[in-house]
Design a protein around this motif. Structure first.
Motif, mmCIF file in Angstrom:
data_model
loop_
_atom_site.group_PDB
_atom_site.id
_atom_site.type_symbol
_atom_site.label_atom_id
_atom_site.label_comp_id
_atom_site.label_asym_id
_atom_site.label_seq_id
_atom_site.Cartn_x
_atom_site.Cartn_y
_atom_site.Cartn_z
ATOM 1 N N LEU A 359 -28.875 -3.886 10.710
ATOM 2 C CA LEU A 359 -29.230 -3.047 9.572
ATOM 3 C C LEU A 359 -30.562 -3.547 9.031
ATOM 4 O O LEU A 359 -30.744 -4.757 8.804
ATOM 5 C CB LEU A 359 -28.163 -3.121 8.488
ATOM 6 N N ALA A 360 -31.517 -2.628 8.856
ATOM 7 C CA ALA A 360 -32.847 -2.987 8.369
ATOM 8 C C ALA A 360 -33.043 -2.462 6.955
ATOM 9 O O ALA A 360 -32.660 -1.328 6.634
ATOM 10 C CB ALA A 360 -33.916 -2.409 9.291
ATOM 11 N N ASN A 361 -33.635 -3.292 6.102
ATOM 12 C CA ASN A 361 -33.934 -2.892 4.728
ATOM 13 C C ASN A 361 -35.219 -2.067 4.730
ATOM 14 O O ASN A 361 -36.320 -2.595 4.885
ATOM 15 C CB ASN A 361 -34.104 -4.131 3.851
ATOM 16 N N GLY A 381 -46.667 -11.302 14.642
ATOM 17 C CA GLY A 381 -46.332 -12.232 13.581
ATOM 18 C C GLY A 381 -45.072 -11.895 12.814
ATOM 19 O O GLY A 381 -44.639 -12.658 11.953
ATOM 20 N N ASN A 382 -44.459 -10.750 13.112
ATOM 21 C CA ASN A 382 -43.206 -10.357 12.463
ATOM 22 C C ASN A 382 -42.023 -10.747 13.354
ATOM 23 O O ASN A 382 -42.060 -10.516 14.567
ATOM 24 C CB ASN A 382 -43.186 -8.847 12.229
ATOM 25 N N PRO A 383 -40.962 -11.305 12.791
ATOM 26 C CA PRO A 383 -39.822 -11.738 13.610
ATOM 27 C C PRO A 383 -39.216 -10.609 14.447
ATOM 28 O O PRO A 383 -38.846 -10.837 15.603
ATOM 29 C CB PRO A 383 -38.818 -12.252 12.571
ATOM 30 N N GLY A 398 -39.205 -6.202 10.775
ATOM 31 C CA GLY A 398 -38.446 -7.111 9.929
ATOM 32 C C GLY A 398 -39.364 -8.283 9.647
ATOM 33 O O GLY A 398 -39.534 -9.150 10.521
ATOM 34 N N PRO A 399 -40.014 -8.343 8.472
ATOM 35 C CA PRO A 399 -41.100 -9.312 8.246
ATOM 36 C C PRO A 399 -40.658 -10.767 8.116
ATOM 37 O O PRO A 399 -41.430 -11.675 8.408
ATOM 38 C CB PRO A 399 -41.748 -8.822 6.950
ATOM 39 N N ILE A 400 -39.424 -10.981 7.667
ATOM 40 C CA ILE A 400 -38.909 -12.340 7.482
ATOM 41 C C ILE A 400 -37.464 -12.367 7.970
ATOM 42 O O ILE A 400 -36.708 -11.422 7.737
ATOM 43 C CB ILE A 400 -38.990 -12.774 6.004
ATOM 44 N N THR A 402 -34.411 -13.080 7.292
ATOM 45 C CA THR A 402 -33.356 -13.337 6.311
ATOM 46 C C THR A 402 -32.534 -12.079 6.137
ATOM 47 O O THR A 402 -32.971 -10.975 6.497
ATOM 48 C CB THR A 402 -33.941 -13.740 4.931
ATOM 49 N N ASP A 403 -31.363 -12.246 5.546
ATOM 50 C CA ASP A 403 -30.486 -11.098 5.306
ATOM 51 C C ASP A 403 -31.090 -10.100 4.334
ATOM 52 O O ASP A 403 -30.634 -8.943 4.266
ATOM 53 C CB ASP A 403 -29.132 -11.579 4.768
ATOM 54 N N TYR A 404 -32.072 -10.490 3.575
ATOM 55 C CA TYR A 404 -32.693 -9.545 2.642
ATOM 56 C C TYR A 404 -33.394 -8.428 3.417
ATOM 57 O O TYR A 404 -33.441 -7.288 2.932
ATOM 58 C CB TYR A 404 -33.698 -10.264 1.734
ATOM 59 N N TYR A 405 -33.955 -8.750 4.580
ATOM 60 C CA TYR A 405 -34.690 -7.772 5.365
ATOM 61 C C TYR A 405 -33.909 -7.243 6.558
ATOM 62 O O TYR A 405 -33.973 -6.056 6.884
ATOM 63 C CB TYR A 405 -36.015 -8.383 5.869
#
Length: 409
Positions: A359-361, A381-383, A398-400, A402-405
């Protein structure tokens, strides 16, 4: 040994009347962020002068960055690096560095010293007149001062504590050539006013307008411009080796490095916060970074609110892939800056792999989460690069990691 002042002046005058076979030395000076390293790179990259240089690179902090962003052509040069202020704490190191370089004289035609932006050039120049050994081997050819049109007036007007010299003023006063750099950042009337102000401090030095420090190297090298008579008339205490030199104690340097990789998106957020919080108190900041997922070095630098950064040359197999940062400014909170940069460090090993459903934010107003599939890891440079299951196969990053993204479906 050191000679008394009168004997010293007579010795200098005698040396000047003879054919000079000594190695010419050019001092590059100018306040932090004015464009000195850029100028040095232009000189090294220029193929028309046919000269080989020995470079002495001086940085204020304990961790050097400039030697990491010198032109790759400088691999052919002899390079000495000194960390600390060249005009006070490491002046003895300068003498020793020059003596070591002279043993390699067959490898170069001239020496260029790039001082830290917080250095007063007078004590550096003095080195070539108060040490017999250095005076017999080297001759000071000229002091080249680079000024940043966007910030120079503020630097010249800056009030210093009692007994502390304004380094920007000293750098202009002792100049044999002044590069009026970054003219593209101000309008014509401002440039005229800046040059008029510089003339009040240094009436005789030629002013050379430029952008990105691009000038003909031969207008700066082997020009026989330094005049002891002019300098001693301006500063009668120039040859006094016992004179005190003080720096503004509110100005400090934060320099550190770490092995591993960092997340470029975290870094950009951090730099934005730093600029907003410190603003004009940031005299200079720069770094060479190993960014996760990228094969090229990321070089960033800035002055005050002006920041630039880009991927430059490929990391070589022999390079030590590390991240280096330097910040110089007033009233810096070292713990906050250090913690911020360490938080940018990331693990090259990610939680998800190509093919995983996630799931992507995407920031929707009611439900920010959209289903998708990982189609690439470490993309620019993006994961993650994620293909959404929206019927259009929309791609998002998904730039970082973590579960936030990005989180498991």
């Amino acid at each position: 040994k050191n000679l008394p002042k009168l004997a010293l002046q007579l010795t200098i005058m005698s040396a000047m009347t003879k054919s000079d076979s000594r190695v010419p030395v050019t001092i590059l000076t100018g306040f932090l962020g004015s464009g000195k390293t850029t100028l040095l790179n232009h000189i090294l990259d220029d193929s028309t002068h046919g000269l080989r240089f020995a470079i002495i690179e001086n940085e204020f902090g304990e961790v050097g960055v400039d030697e990491k962003i010198l032109s790759e052509k400088s691999d052919e040069e002899v390079i000495e690096v000194m960390n600390g202020c060249i005009c006070c704490t490491v002046r003895g190191d300068l003498v020793e560095a020059l003596k070591r370089l002279h043993k390699k004289i067959a490898q170069f035609d001239a020496v260029i010293i790039e001082t830290t932006g917080l250095a007063d050039p007078a004590p550096v120049a003095q080195t070539f007149f108060v040490d017999d050994d250095i005076q017999s081997k080297f001759v000071l050819d000229g002091i080249i001062t680079v000024v940043d049109c966007k910030h120079i007036i503020a630097r010249l007007d800056e009030e210093k504590p009692e007994g502390v010299e304004n380094e920007a003023v000293e750098q202009v006063a002792f100049a044999d050539r002044i590069l009026v750099n970054k003219t593209d950042l101000v309008d014509g009337k401002e440039i005229t006013a800046i040059e008029a102000r510089l003339r009040t401090i240094s009436p005789e030095a030629p002013l050379i307008r430029c952008t990105h420090s691009k000038v003909d190297p031969m207008s700066l090298i082997k020009i026989n411009a330094f005049s002891l008579d002019r300098v001693t008339a301006m500063d009668p205490e120039f040859l006094d080796t016992d004179a005190e030199h003080e720096h503004d104690e509110s100005v400090s340097s934060l320099a550190f490095k770490f092995d591993g990789v960092l997340n470029i998106n975290k870094l950009q957020d951090l730099i934005s916060d730093i600029i907003q919080n410190y603003g004009a108190n940031l005299y200079r900041y720069k770094g060479v970074l190993n960014v996760a997922g990228m094969s090229k070095k990321f070089v960033f630098q800035g002055v005050g609110m002006l920041f630039s950064g880009d991927f430059t040359t490929e990391w070589q197999p022999t390079d030590n892939k590390e991240c280096r940062f330097v910040f110089i400014g007033k009233n810096l909170n070292k713990k906050t800056l250090t913690d911020g940069f360490l938080a940018c460090k990331c693990d090259a090993v990610l939680r998800f792999k190509v093919g995983d459903e996630v799931l992507a934010n995407v920031g929707g107003p009611s439900n920010p989460w959209a289903a998708g599939k990982i189609i690439k890891i470490w993309d620019q440079g993006n994961p993650y690069r994620i293909e959404l299951a929206d019927g259009d196969k929309t791609n998002v990053w998904g730039p970082i990691d973590t579960d936030y993204y990005v989180k498991a479906k």
